[in-house]
Scaffold this motif. Structure first.
Motif, PDB file in Angstrom:
ATOM      1  N   ILE A 221       0.765  24.899  18.404  1.00  0.00           N
ATOM      2  CA  ILE A 221       0.126  24.085  17.271  1.00  0.00           C
ATOM      3  C   ILE A 221      -0.499  22.765  17.832  1.00  0.00           C
ATOM      4  CG2 ILE A 221       2.449  22.999  16.971  1.00  0.00           C
ATOM      5  CD1 ILE A 221       1.782  23.209  13.801  1.00  0.00           C
ATOM      6  N   TYR A 222       0.074  22.358  19.080  1.00  0.00           N
ATOM      7  CA  TYR A 222      -0.413  21.229  19.750  1.00  0.00           C
ATOM      8  C   TYR A 222      -1.742  21.792  20.542  1.00  0.00           C
ATOM      9  CZ  TYR A 222      -1.448  17.314  22.651  1.00  0.00           C
ATOM     10  OH  TYR A 222      -1.584  16.332  23.383  1.00  0.00           O
ATOM     11  N   ASP A 223      -2.728  21.206  20.430  1.00  0.00           N
ATOM     12  CA  ASP A 223      -4.010  21.276  21.325  1.00  0.00           C
ATOM     13  C   ASP A 223      -3.675  20.691  22.813  1.00  0.00           C
ATOM     14  OD1 ASP A 223      -6.763  21.565  22.580  1.00  0.00           O
ATOM     15  OD2 ASP A 223      -7.569  20.383  21.051  1.00  0.00           O
ATOM     16  N   HIS A 224      -3.303  21.558  23.678  1.00  0.00           N
ATOM     17  CA  HIS A 224      -3.084  21.252  25.160  1.00  0.00           C
ATOM     18  C   HIS A 224      -4.025  20.505  25.656  1.00  0.00           C
ATOM     19  CE1 HIS A 224       1.105  23.141  25.332  1.00  0.00           C
ATOM     20  NE2 HIS A 224       0.731  23.388  24.341  1.00  0.00           N
ATOM     21  N   VAL A 225      -5.325  21.022  25.372  1.00  0.00           N
ATOM     22  CA  VAL A 225      -6.597  20.704  26.200  1.00  0.00           C
ATOM     23  C   VAL A 225      -7.043  19.073  25.555  1.00  0.00           C
ATOM     24  CG1 VAL A 225      -9.013  21.204  26.638  1.00  0.00           C
ATOM     25  CG2 VAL A 225      -7.240  22.905  26.858  1.00  0.00           C
ATOM     26  N   GLY A 226      -7.051  19.186  24.370  1.00  0.00           N
ATOM     27  CA  GLY A 226      -7.785  17.990  23.495  1.00  0.00           C
ATOM     28  C   GLY A 226      -7.015  16.971  22.912  1.00  0.00           C
ATOM     29  N   GLY A 227      -5.528  17.393  22.712  1.00  0.00           N
ATOM     30  CA  GLY A 227      -4.698  16.595  21.873  1.00  0.00           C
ATOM     31  C   GLY A 227      -4.844  16.701  20.420  1.00  0.00           C
TER      32      GLY A 227
ATOM     33  N   GLN B 275       0.813  11.486  10.331  1.00  0.00           N
ATOM     34  CA  GLN B 275       2.366  11.458  10.262  1.00  0.00           C
ATOM     35  C   GLN B 275       3.042  11.720  11.477  1.00  0.00           C
ATOM     36  OE1 GLN B 275       3.408  12.801   5.940  1.00  0.00           O
ATOM     37  NE2 GLN B 275       1.642  13.937   6.316  1.00  0.00           N
ATOM     38  N   LEU B 276       2.526  12.716  12.197  1.00  0.00           N
ATOM     39  CA  LEU B 276       3.182  13.167  13.481  1.00  0.00           C
ATOM     40  C   LEU B 276       3.160  11.890  14.411  1.00  0.00           C
ATOM     41  CD1 LEU B 276       2.167  16.690  13.529  1.00  0.00           C
ATOM     42  CD2 LEU B 276       4.611  16.011  13.378  1.00  0.00           C
ATOM     43  N   LEU B 277       2.064  11.119  14.346  1.00  0.00           N
ATOM     44  CA  LEU B 277       2.250   9.876  15.399  1.00  0.00           C
ATOM     45  C   LEU B 277       3.313   9.132  14.869  1.00  0.00           C
ATOM     46  CD1 LEU B 277      -1.513   8.949  15.655  1.00  0.00           C
ATOM     47  CD2 LEU B 277      -0.224   9.742  17.286  1.00  0.00           C
ATOM     48  N   SER B 278       3.671   8.940  13.626  1.00  0.00           N
ATOM     49  CA  SER B 278       4.950   7.990  13.115  1.00  0.00           C
ATOM     50  C   SER B 278       6.168   8.598  13.624  1.00  0.00           C
ATOM     51  CB  SER B 278       4.939   7.909  11.589  1.00  0.00           C
ATOM     52  OG  SER B 278       3.479   6.817  11.301  1.00  0.00           O
ATOM     53  N   ILE B 279       6.194  10.131  13.539  1.00  0.00           N
ATOM     54  CA  ILE B 279       7.495  10.707  13.706  1.00  0.00           C
ATOM     55  C   ILE B 279       7.664  10.652  15.439  1.00  0.00           C
ATOM     56  CG2 ILE B 279       8.765  12.835  13.820  1.00  0.00           C
ATOM     57  CD1 ILE B 279       8.606  11.335  11.002  1.00  0.00           C
ATOM     58  N   TYR B 280       6.798  11.002  16.256  1.00  0.00           N
ATOM     59  CA  TYR B 280       6.830  11.084  17.517  1.00  0.00           C
ATOM     60  C   TYR B 280       7.056   9.537  17.892  1.00  0.00           C
ATOM     61  CZ  TYR B 280       6.290  16.114  18.123  1.00  0.00           C
ATOM     62  OH  TYR B 280       6.455  17.480  18.173  1.00  0.00           O
ATOM     63  N   ALA B 281       6.396   8.466  17.636  1.00  0.00           N
ATOM     64  CA  ALA B 281       6.869   7.121  17.725  1.00  0.00           C
ATOM     65  C   ALA B 281       8.205   6.895  17.830  1.00  0.00           C
ATOM     66  CB  ALA B 281       5.820   6.316  17.173  1.00  0.00           C
ATOM     67  N   GLU B 282       8.749   7.051  16.665  1.00  0.00           N
ATOM     68  CA  GLU B 282      10.147   6.965  16.326  1.00  0.00           C
ATOM     69  C   GLU B 282      11.099   7.539  17.284  1.00  0.00           C
ATOM     70  OE1 GLU B 282       9.882   5.141  11.714  1.00  0.00           O
ATOM     71  OE2 GLU B 282      11.242   7.092  12.120  1.00  0.00           O
TER      72      GLU B 282
ATOM     73  N   LYS C  68      -2.470  11.026  23.994  1.00  0.00           N
ATOM     74  CA  LYS C  68      -3.435  11.952  23.755  1.00  0.00           C
ATOM     75  C   LYS C  68      -4.073  12.296  22.576  1.00  0.00           C
ATOM     76  CE  LYS C  68      -2.258  14.362  28.075  1.00  0.00           C
ATOM     77  NZ  LYS C  68      -1.791  15.360  28.915  1.00  0.00           N
ATOM     78  N   THR C  69      -3.250  12.178  21.569  1.00  0.00           N
ATOM     79  CA  THR C  69      -3.550  12.177  20.226  1.00  0.00           C
ATOM     80  C   THR C  69      -4.371  11.203  19.701  1.00  0.00           C
ATOM     81  OG1 THR C  69      -1.582  14.019  19.542  1.00  0.00           O
ATOM     82  CG2 THR C  69      -2.988  12.680  17.790  1.00  0.00           C
ATOM     83  N   VAL C  70      -3.916  10.097  19.894  1.00  0.00           N
ATOM     84  CA  VAL C  70      -4.851   8.745  19.509  1.00  0.00           C
ATOM     85  C   VAL C  70      -6.271   8.879  20.306  1.00  0.00           C
ATOM     86  CG1 VAL C  70      -4.883   6.102  19.701  1.00  0.00           C
ATOM     87  CG2 VAL C  70      -2.593   7.381  19.402  1.00  0.00           C
ATOM     88  N   GLN C  71      -6.238   9.136  21.533  1.00  0.00           N
ATOM     89  CA  GLN C  71      -7.385   9.378  22.411  1.00  0.00           C
ATOM     90  C   GLN C  71      -8.250  10.432  21.481  1.00  0.00           C
ATOM     91  OE1 GLN C  71      -7.034  10.938  26.438  1.00  0.00           O
ATOM     92  NE2 GLN C  71      -8.604   9.633  26.958  1.00  0.00           N
ATOM     93  N   TRP C  72      -7.721  11.419  21.380  1.00  0.00           N
ATOM     94  CA  TRP C  72      -8.471  12.478  20.628  1.00  0.00           C
ATOM     95  C   TRP C  72      -9.144  12.039  19.132  1.00  0.00           C
ATOM     96  CZ3 TRP C  72      -6.583  14.727  15.849  1.00  0.00           C
ATOM     97  CH2 TRP C  72      -7.429  15.578  15.027  1.00  0.00           C
ATOM     98  N   LEU C  73      -8.266  11.245  18.443  1.00  0.00           N
ATOM     99  CA  LEU C  73      -8.762  10.689  17.142  1.00  0.00           C
ATOM    100  C   LEU C  73      -9.633   9.594  17.227  1.00  0.00           C
ATOM    101  CD1 LEU C  73      -5.009  10.350  15.766  1.00  0.00           C
ATOM    102  CD2 LEU C  73      -6.819  11.341  14.639  1.00  0.00           C
TER     103      LEU C  73
END
Length: 672
Positions: free
Chosen positions: A239-245, A270-277, A293-298
């Motif tokens: 479910i996570y994009d290993h290549v692109g975030g 929302q997942l950013l919030s959860i993983y941050a906490e 990596k997700t912030v970079q993709w965004l």
């Protein structure tokens, strides 16, 4: 081209070349139905919806099928993300008909907009048969349809408090009730693979938010174990994009292996919030890696030049679901070269494919280091070579035809994104993330706000559509987060303006909940209230959180009373079946023990706050100033002999100020 060519919604524009004589939702289509006495077909979907695309290809693009639709019906296309109010009303009706909801949602209405039948996806042959049957029923059995439609409308206009027996009460908050909620939720856990014990598997951020807060209070190791199991599998699985975030919307299986490949802004926010906490609590490096990596993709793929974030990436490219993300063995071998052998062992790549049609999808169940050890991969420089291999795949993938981008910008989802960025900054202390959060807040304030009123959608430099409660709730939450990482008072003032507007335009005093639509918005056949938490929490539960926090910050008892009343009315559902109200349960956690009011005053207030934020303390509000402030909790507070002071307070009663974060933490633990 049909009328949809004049719209801005990417989903509506996708249907602009259909031979169906589509109308957008609006007075023109509704008047035509009444004038010509024709039934209405409302077809609702969204741009990243795979089965919406399938139904378009099979039915809506076919001349013969379109001829039947045009002859017998007034056909309306609705983007559910652009008009969540229309979607909510007719989804409620279809579910009352006993049809399992989903998209595409096709609802048949009488000329007065009352629904009498609905379905989701149907193959072309079944769709044509249904169209002819509906036409015959409308012609020959109109009164029966009218009677049925009236029944569905009556069901829709029953208030949520009546429907679910929610009565006014005085809330009594206890940790014992939290234990009962957890035990009830625990019965539905998948203790082997994480998440809930069902398939497909959706990430459910509000469940994890509750578990984080419940664990903070109870220290129950079973809550932490399930939280970590779930977050690890979501971070490592397909479910996570290993290549692109970034994360896809959900897993179609119960293994978190093959996703429904669309990427939605609201999930990632929302997942950013959860993983941050979760990172603040556990310091698990996988969590911080996924955040970065997700912030970079965004930033690189989902952010507009104006500063807002786009809505979604499609599941399909070149007409095939997931094609952008999957690999044949030969593609991987050519791209990775000498790295292929160990990489293929790591991800169980095969010529037959680990998925279907000879394709492989990247998926892990344990960390790279654990998986490599189990697979006998002996590379001293594995972390470096692993990142280099992913970089090679990213470069190769960039040559492919990209999935479609839904480039409308929604206030609600950008509010969630703003909150996610604030939480990430608090966890990681990365100033670049804070700057991105500030820019997002400014975009909403400058481009999607008129006086104290929000607009729901923004595209091509124009904001449009009267905002819904979800917009006010999510943006308020984002602003409150932004104030707490900057101490810039404009953000708390903005949140206050939105709170006052919401109470005036959305709040139902008699029932104690907020309507989904503005009192001055377009009237539909029912005015709904959203109270159940789903993949996105209910707008009422977010608003209850906001009013509780804002009531504390601004010493506004009126805000606090509304929040208390809302939570008290939900208490029956919390103890009956908490899995549908877990964001409410997270608010209950804030009420079960006193909320810490952290006040930081002095020249180094920002640096002190940054140091403080590294620790996982969910039941707190943080306020500060480098000078003086008229905000109630800051008024008459000062530094200590030119040293920045930290005041730890509960219910406006403060302990002696201290000048070190460690001493403030000791004061907090002493109270707990």
């Amino acid at each position: 081209m049909n009328r949809l060519s004049q719209q801005t919604s990417p989903y509506l524009l996708q249907h602009a070349h259909n031979p169906v004589d589509w109308y957008p939702w609006g007075e023109q289509a509704l008047t035509k139905a009444k004038t010509e006495n024709k039934p209405i077909l409302v077809s609702i979907g969204y741009s990243a919806c795979h089965w919406c695309h399938v139904m378009e290809r099979e039915s809506f693009e076919k001349e013969a099928i379109a001829a039947v639709m045009n002859q017998f019906f007034v056909c309306i296309k609705v983007d559910r993300e652009e008009r969540p109010d229309v979607d909510a009303v007719y989804m409620d009706a279809v579910q009352a008909m006993g049809v399992r909801g989903g998209w595409p949602l096709n609802v048949f209405l009488l000329p007065d907009s009352k629904p009498f039948y609905g379905v989701t996806y149907l193959p072309a042959q079944n769709w044509v048969q249904l169209l002819n049957s509906i036409h015959k029923a409308f012609t020959d059995h109109y009164q029966e349809l009218a009677s049925s439609a009236e029944g569905f409308v009556q069901n829709m206009i029953v208030s949520e408090t009546q429907k679910y027996g929610l009565t006014d009460s005085t809330a009594e908050y206890s940790t014992a009730n939290l234990d009962l909620m957890f035990e009830q939720l625990q019965r539905n856990f998948d203790t082997q693979k994480g998440g809930m014990d069902r398939a497909p598997k959706f990430p459910m951020p509000s469940i994890y938010k509750f578990l984080l807060r419940y664990y903070d209070i109870s220290q129950n190791p079973e809550a932490l174990a399930h939280l970590e199991l779930s977050l690890n599998r979501i971070a490592l699985g397909g479910i996570y994009d290993h290549v692109g975030g970034g994360w896809a919307r959900y897993s179609v299986d119960d293994e978190w292996f093959i996703p429904h490949f669309e990427k939605m802004l609201y999930d990632n926010a929302q997942l950013l919030s959860i993983y941050a906490e979760a990172f603040s609590l556990t310091q698990n490096p996988i969590y911080s890696d996924r955040i970065r990596k997700t912030v970079q993709w965004l930033q690189s793929e989902m952010r507009s030049k104006d500063g807002g974030f786009y809505s979604a990436l499609d599941a399909d490219s070149e007409g095939i679901e997931g094609k952008f993300y999957i690999w044949t063995e030969q593609e991987l071998r050519q791209t990775l070269g000498d790295d292929f052998e160990w990489f293929s062992k790591l991800y169980k790549i095969s010529k037959r494919g680990n998925w279907e049609h000879g394709y492989n999808h990247l998926h892990l169940t344990h960390s790279v280091e654990q998986t490599a050890k189990a697979a006998g991969i002996l590379l001293e420089d594995l972390p470096v070579r692993y990142e280099e291999a992913l970089s090679k795949l990213a470069q190769k993938r960039a040559e492919r035809i990209r999935p479609g981008l839904d480039d409308k910008i929604l206030a609600s989802w950008n509010g969630l994104m703003l909150k996610g960025l604030c939480d990430c900054y608090r966890a990681l202390g990365d100033d670049a993330i804070r700057e991105l959060a500030i820019a997002t807040g400014r975009f909403i304030a400058d481009k999607m706000t008129e006086k104290d009123q929000l607009w729901h959608s923004y595209k091509n430099g124009l904001a449009s559509i009267t905002a819904f409660l979800e917009d006010y709730a999510a943006v308020m939450e984002g602003y409150l987060g932004l104030y707490q990482i900057t101490f810039e008072e404009q953000w708390i003032q903005n949140a206050q303006h939105l709170a006052d507007y919401s109470i005036h335009h959305f709040y139902d005093q008699s029932e104690g909940f907020f309507h989904f639509t503005d009192a001055y918005g377009e009237p539909l056949i029912a005015r709904k209230k959203e109270i159940f938490d789903n993949v996105i929490p209910a707008s009422n539960s977010i608003m209850a959180h906001n009013l509780y926090v804002l009531g504390k910050m601004l010493d506004r008892e009126d805000y606090s009373k509304i929040s208390d009343k809302m939570l008290a009315k939900i208490s029956k559902l919390l103890l009956a079946d908490v899995q549908w109200v877990t964001n409410w349960a997270a608010l209950y956690c804030l009420r079960a023990l006193p909320t810490a009011e952290i006040v930081i005053v002095g020249e180094d207030a920002d640096a002190m706050r940054k140091d403080f934020d590294r620790f996982f303390i969910p039941n707190k509000i943080v306020m500060g100033t480098t000078g003086s402030s008229e905000l109630p909790l800051l008024e008459n507070r000062s530094d200590m002999n030119a040293k920045t002071a930290i005041y730890v307070c509960y219910d406006k009663t403060c302990q002696l100020p201290v000048t070190r974060v460690e001493d403030a933490l000791a004061q907090l633990s002493g109270v707990r």
